[in-house]
Motif scaffolding. Sequence first.
Motif, PDB file in Angstrom:
ATOM      1  N   ASN A  62     -56.853   8.222 131.700  1.00 51.45           N
ATOM      2  CA  ASN A  62     -58.181   8.809 131.552  1.00 51.45           C
ATOM      3  C   ASN A  62     -58.249   9.774 130.370  1.00 51.45           C
ATOM      4  O   ASN A  62     -59.297   9.914 129.729  1.00 51.45           O
ATOM      5  N   THR A  63     -57.143  10.437 130.090  1.00 52.64           N
ATOM      6  CA  THR A  63     -57.120  11.383 128.970  1.00 52.64           C
ATOM      7  C   THR A  63     -57.244  10.649 127.642  1.00 52.64           C
ATOM      8  O   THR A  63     -57.978  11.072 126.741  1.00 52.64           O
ATOM      9  N   VAL A  64     -56.556   9.543 127.515  1.00 54.43           N
ATOM     10  CA  VAL A  64     -56.554   8.789 126.256  1.00 54.43           C
ATOM     11  C   VAL A  64     -57.818   7.960 126.080  1.00 54.43           C
ATOM     12  O   VAL A  64     -58.261   7.730 124.944  1.00 54.43           O
ATOM     13  N   ALA A  65     -58.438   7.509 127.165  1.00 54.17           N
ATOM     14  CA  ALA A  65     -59.569   6.588 127.093  1.00 54.17           C
ATOM     15  C   ALA A  65     -60.676   7.124 126.183  1.00 54.17           C
ATOM     16  O   ALA A  65     -61.210   8.207 126.409  1.00 54.17           O
ATOM     17  N   GLY A  66     -60.985   6.375 125.135  1.00 53.37           N
ATOM     18  CA  GLY A  66     -62.063   6.743 124.225  1.00 53.37           C
ATOM     19  C   GLY A  66     -61.756   7.907 123.303  1.00 53.37           C
ATOM     20  O   GLY A  66     -62.661   8.395 122.607  1.00 53.37           O
ATOM     21  N   ALA A  67     -60.495   8.337 123.244  1.00 56.06           N
ATOM     22  CA  ALA A  67     -60.146   9.493 122.402  1.00 56.06           C
ATOM     23  C   ALA A  67     -60.266   9.134 120.922  1.00 56.06           C
ATOM     24  O   ALA A  67     -59.828   8.066 120.492  1.00 56.06           O
ATOM     25  N   ASP A  68     -60.874  10.036 120.164  1.00 56.08           N
ATOM     26  CA  ASP A  68     -60.979   9.870 118.718  1.00 56.08           C
ATOM     27  C   ASP A  68     -59.827  10.560 117.989  1.00 56.08           C
ATOM     28  O   ASP A  68     -59.447  10.147 116.889  1.00 56.08           O
ATOM     29  N   ILE A  69     -59.293  11.622 118.592  1.00 55.18           N
ATOM     30  CA  ILE A  69     -58.151  12.347 118.040  1.00 55.18           C
ATOM     31  C   ILE A  69     -57.181  12.605 119.187  1.00 55.18           C
ATOM     32  O   ILE A  69     -57.588  13.062 120.265  1.00 55.18           O
ATOM     33  N   VAL A  70     -55.910  12.314 118.974  1.00 51.02           N
ATOM     34  CA  VAL A  70     -54.865  12.614 119.959  1.00 51.02           C
ATOM     35  C   VAL A  70     -53.937  13.653 119.346  1.00 51.02           C
ATOM     36  O   VAL A  70     -53.352  13.417 118.278  1.00 51.02           O
TER      37      VAL A  70
END
Length: 374
Positions: A62-70
């Motif tokens: 859920n944290t990574v889903a759709g992330a633009d910047i990691v």
Amino acid sequence: MKIAVLRERAPGEKRVAATPETAKKLIALGASVAVELGAGEGAAIADADYAATGATLGDLQNTVAGADIVLGVQGPEPASLAGASQGAWIVASLNPFADRSRVDAYAAAGLEALAMELMPRITRAQSMDILSSQSNLSGYKAVLDAAAEYGRAFPMMMTAAGTISAARVFVMGVGVAGLQAIATARRLGAQVSATDVRSATREQIMSLGAKPVFVEKVAGIEGEGAGGYAGETSPEYQAAQAELVSGHIAKQDIVITTALIPGRAAPRLVSDAQLATMRPGSVVVDLAVEQGGNVEGAVAGEVVERHGVRIVGHRNVPSRLAADASALFARNLYNFLAAFWDKEAGRPVFDAEIGDAIRLTQSGNVVHPRLLQS
């Protein structure tokens, strides 16, 4: 724009890439921040502290889903980034020259990898420089580690039972870590000397109250590297330095080595023969042990003994001060993103000087010139 903060998974890594302080500031820029549950645990930051800033918490997916910047301290495994936006940025310390396969995997996944350790050492980028912030703590911790292994006191002590002489500390390599090591050893009362291949560091050493130890009148010195780093030295200089160091190191109680050359194995500064001249009970701390080591016989992740001398080779020294290291690292990342944040675009827009210097991959390709040459 969604910014994801992941829990670090590298062995022994306790730092985190964003703190509640920087999460709050990123949200103020207009971004949403998602933090993986337990991300701050190693740095003594509770999930509730992130939640109080307005960040959302969840599992990795859920944290990574759709992330633009990691954001990361060390580069996350590409497989863990499934679900991130196409072309998402990975902003972390990526160790590209030693871990090329991971860089290739980022490119294959269509991710844009930004290696923060390649930040150019220019005035406007100082607040973004993760190497300087983390090296500062490493230099401090190196002296504490030496003190823990050394079976004597650091300062001179005058007592009714007699006088205890001050410990003699020799720092090799006077970058950010070396300067902090000098300052810390001086604060503890040691008698400190230091050396470097860059002549400009002489005044810095003296300004901290330490004695500079330099090779004099030898042709072919090439120590002034690009971007403020040390570079290669001539064979004549290396021979003269070895002779000088051999005479000096035999009189020292503690030696701290910090010399690194970006993208290359650490230079060998202390040989086994030189170790053999030191007094039993002396201590050597090798801060370059993970890049091959400055000290012959140093072992990454271990404290070993040779000729009665204890050689300290701790891995990932900044992580051993995880709370402070995380605070500084997180500010470096925030300062980087905030400096280029375009309010109209709602995202950072990089210029060529910094963007090209740190960008490893883009549009499915490896693009950094130094990686294309290797």
